[in-house]
Scaffold this motif. Structure first.
Motif, PDB file in Angstrom:
ATOM      1  N   LEU A 316       0.812  -1.223   0.000  1.00  0.00           N
ATOM      2  CA  LEU A 316       0.000   0.000   0.000  1.00  0.00           C
ATOM      3  C   LEU A 316       0.847   1.275   0.000  1.00  0.00           C
ATOM      4  O   LEU A 316       0.325   2.358  -0.259  1.00  0.00           O
ATOM      5  CB  LEU A 316      -0.918   0.015   1.224  1.00  0.00           C
ATOM      6  N   GLU A 317       2.147   1.141   0.276  1.00  0.00           N
ATOM      7  CA  GLU A 317       3.008   2.321   0.349  1.00  0.00           C
ATOM      8  C   GLU A 317       2.947   3.157  -0.930  1.00  0.00           C
ATOM      9  O   GLU A 317       2.863   4.383  -0.894  1.00  0.00           O
ATOM     10  CB  GLU A 317       4.449   1.913   0.630  1.00  0.00           C
ATOM     11  N   HIS A 318       2.952   2.462  -2.081  1.00  0.00           N
ATOM     12  CA  HIS A 318       2.945   3.175  -3.364  1.00  0.00           C
ATOM     13  C   HIS A 318       1.650   2.972  -4.137  1.00  0.00           C
ATOM     14  O   HIS A 318       1.535   3.414  -5.271  1.00  0.00           O
ATOM     15  CB  HIS A 318       4.138   2.725  -4.211  1.00  0.00           C
ATOM     16  N   ASN A 319       0.673   2.290  -3.536  1.00  0.00           N
ATOM     17  CA  ASN A 319      -0.626   2.120  -4.189  1.00  0.00           C
ATOM     18  C   ASN A 319      -1.356   3.461  -4.224  1.00  0.00           C
ATOM     19  O   ASN A 319      -1.352   4.210  -3.250  1.00  0.00           O
ATOM     20  CB  ASN A 319      -1.458   1.083  -3.421  1.00  0.00           C
ATOM     21  N   GLY A 336       2.981  -6.503  13.728  1.00  0.00           N
ATOM     22  CA  GLY A 336       2.417  -6.203  12.415  1.00  0.00           C
ATOM     23  C   GLY A 336       2.233  -4.726  12.142  1.00  0.00           C
ATOM     24  O   GLY A 336       1.867  -4.337  11.029  1.00  0.00           O
ATOM     25  N   THR A 337       2.504  -3.894  13.138  1.00  0.00           N
ATOM     26  CA  THR A 337       2.363  -2.443  12.942  1.00  0.00           C
ATOM     27  C   THR A 337       3.730  -1.754  12.828  1.00  0.00           C
ATOM     28  O   THR A 337       3.797  -0.527  12.761  1.00  0.00           O
ATOM     29  CB  THR A 337       1.587  -1.811  14.123  1.00  0.00           C
ATOM     30  N   GLU A 338       4.803  -2.544  12.785  1.00  0.00           N
ATOM     31  CA  GLU A 338       6.143  -1.960  12.797  1.00  0.00           C
ATOM     32  C   GLU A 338       6.387  -0.975  11.665  1.00  0.00           C
ATOM     33  O   GLU A 338       7.006   0.071  11.856  1.00  0.00           O
ATOM     34  CB  GLU A 338       7.198  -3.081  12.743  1.00  0.00           C
ATOM     35  N   ASN A 339       5.920  -1.303  10.455  1.00  0.00           N
ATOM     36  CA  ASN A 339       6.196  -0.440   9.303  1.00  0.00           C
ATOM     37  C   ASN A 339       4.962   0.298   8.802  1.00  0.00           C
ATOM     38  O   ASN A 339       4.996   0.912   7.734  1.00  0.00           O
ATOM     39  CB  ASN A 339       6.797  -1.263   8.156  1.00  0.00           C
ATOM     40  N   ILE A 340       3.876   0.249   9.563  1.00  0.00           N
ATOM     41  CA  ILE A 340       2.630   0.828   9.067  1.00  0.00           C
ATOM     42  C   ILE A 340       2.710   2.342   8.916  1.00  0.00           C
ATOM     43  O   ILE A 340       2.247   2.899   7.916  1.00  0.00           O
ATOM     44  CB  ILE A 340       1.438   0.434   9.969  1.00  0.00           C
ATOM     45  N   LEU A 344       2.180   3.826   5.236  1.00  0.00           N
ATOM     46  CA  LEU A 344       0.904   4.469   4.930  1.00  0.00           C
ATOM     47  C   LEU A 344       0.962   5.993   4.990  1.00  0.00           C
ATOM     48  O   LEU A 344       0.104   6.664   4.416  1.00  0.00           O
ATOM     49  CB  LEU A 344      -0.197   3.955   5.869  1.00  0.00           C
ATOM     50  N   SER A 345       1.960   6.537   5.657  1.00  0.00           N
ATOM     51  CA  SER A 345       2.097   7.992   5.635  1.00  0.00           C
ATOM     52  C   SER A 345       2.530   8.477   4.261  1.00  0.00           C
ATOM     53  O   SER A 345       2.329   9.638   3.891  1.00  0.00           O
ATOM     54  CB  SER A 345       3.092   8.459   6.696  1.00  0.00           C
TER      55      SER A 345
END
Length: 449
Positions: A316-319, A336-340, A344-345
């Protein structure tokens, strides 16, 4: 290893059948260098008899046969013991009567599909057969043996889904010349069949409101047929795909991934649950596509786990298309939230996300739904799901369904009286009462058993 060297399930089963025929039935007549067509020709009568038994019994949902049944199709108990049939049929002791069955239902379905793929002779017959097997539309007239004197209740269509997938795989094998030795002549207008089938599949997705299982079965059929020309015609018509409230396997997701890669990704609304981390990896590949057009992604009730959801955040980072993402009850965990936040920002399209409020600091325009009770749409989706289970109590036999109900109930209990909007509070109260009733009645039923 056999799965790695074949693209479809049909190919694996066909490989097994050829091996059984070649090495266990034709020891004196065939060796490793014997062409496939010669091997099939030598076993043609037995395969025809066996396939007809498999198909006609499948339509009747019959899986056990006595000696008289076998003999009526030209198969004798001696054949079962002394030929390759010993690797396909097995003897059962049913009280005092000797009974037989295929050693697995999928073997019966595959042989039935092979029989039909060999005995259809034109494009029209293929289309009539798919209309009948997939949607219960009886052919007006046909000279094909497998479309004559047939009777099938509409409520039995679901039992033909695996058979239909095998048929598409065997039809592809016939077009590729792999059934030479069994077939009498080529299909009429054979070269135009892939395009004709593409238009048939296109019409199903375009003009019909398909039930979950029917839509999923068509995806599998396209995967088993595995022809780019056909899938490229059908896939662009898939605008919505609702596979919510049903258990999906990795194979189901593989079928979905195969079909969607042949479209310009006009799919805008995708809903499913009961996935694991491997399925999350396949879904992430769709989201990473430059042509992805998915706008709403409902993944509530999945067991993605931390590894699966980490891959989802990366996708989703580049979606640039997904606007709404629903992730209640997914087994994310803290890891599971380590890179969220980082992923997503950087996403510019997401507008609505359930849970995970920490993102609001970096994306103040992003609407975070902390609990599903805050969203009327999700509440209604869960109410609809509960109504389906109430109407079909067999679904309560699924441990996943029971666990999911308890998870939803826990969310409702945590929310308690904190729900601000009256309409949401009323629906939450209704949902909680219905789930408690379902779980209570299920416990009583199990106790009665």
């Amino acid at each position: 290893n056999i799965f790695r060297s074949h693209e479809t399930v049909s190919e694996v089963y066909f490989c097994y059948l050829l091996t059984a025929v070649k090495h266990h039935a034709l020891k004196a007549s065939a060796d490793r260098s014997t062409p496939r067509s010669e091997v099939l020709s030598l076993a043609k009568q037995q395969l025809t008899n066996l396939g007809k038994l498999a198909y006609e019994s499948l339509l009747q949902r019959k899986i056990m046969f006595d000696t008289a049944d076998l003999k009526s199709y030209g198969v004798t108990p001696a054949d079962v013991q002394s030929t390759f049939l010993c690797h396909i049929l097995q003897s059962l002791e049913e009280e005092t009567v000797e009974m037989y069955s295929f050693f697995h239902l999928t073997v019966q379905e595959h042989l039935a599909a092979l029989y039909c793929a060999v005995n259809l002779s034109s494009q029209d017959e293929v289309i009539q057969a798919l209309d009948f097997w997939c949607f219960g539309r009886h052919p007006e007239s046909s000279t094909a043996a497998c479309l004559q004197n047939i009777d099938l209740n509409m409520d039995k269509l679901e039992s033909l889904q695996m058979f239909t997938r095998f048929f598409m795989g065997m039809l592809r094998a016939r077009l590729a010349g792999q059934l030479d030795g069994l077939v009498h002549s080529p299909l009429q207008q054979e070269d135009g069949l892939p395009a004709r089938l593409g238009l048939w599949f296109q019409d199903q997705f375009k003009s019909k409101k398909l039930e979950n299982l029917a839509a999923l079965n068509l995806l599998h059929c396209l995967l088993e047929f595995h022809m780019k020309e056909t899938t490229s015609i059908a896939a662009p018509e898939i605008k919505t795909l609702y596979l919510f409230k049903m258990k999906l396997s990795v194979a189901d997701c593989a079928a979905m991934h195969y079909v969607l890669q042949f479209s310009p990704h006009n799919l805008q609304d995708l809903r499913y649950n009961c996935l694991d981390k491997q399925a999350a990896f396949l879904e992430s590949a769709v989201l990473k596509s430059n042509e992805c057009q998915v706008k709403k992604l409902f993944m509530c009730g999945n067991n993605l786990g931390p590894e699966g959801v980490l891959e989802l955040w990366n996708a989703l980072e580049h979606n640039t298309t997904v606007e709404e993402l629903y992730l209640d009850i997914t087994g994310i965990t803290e890891r599971g939230t380590e890179n969220i936040v980082n992923c997503l920002s950087k996403n510019t399209s997401l507008r609505t996300l359930t849970r995970l409020k920490e993102l609001q600091q970096r994306r103040p325009g992003l609407r975070i739904i902390a609990n599903f009770v805050d969203d009327l749409g999700l509440l209604q989706a869960y109410l609809d799901w509960v109504e389906e289970i109430r109407a079909d109590r067999d679904q309560m036999d699924s441990v996943k369904n029971a666990d999911a109900l308890r998870s939803v109930l826990k969310g409702l209990q945590v929310a308690g009286r904190k729900v601000e909007r009256k309409e949401n509070a009323e629906k939450a109260e209704e949902l909680q009462a219905k789930i408690e009733e379902l779980l209570s009645s299920s416990t009583d039923l199990m106790g009665g058993r």
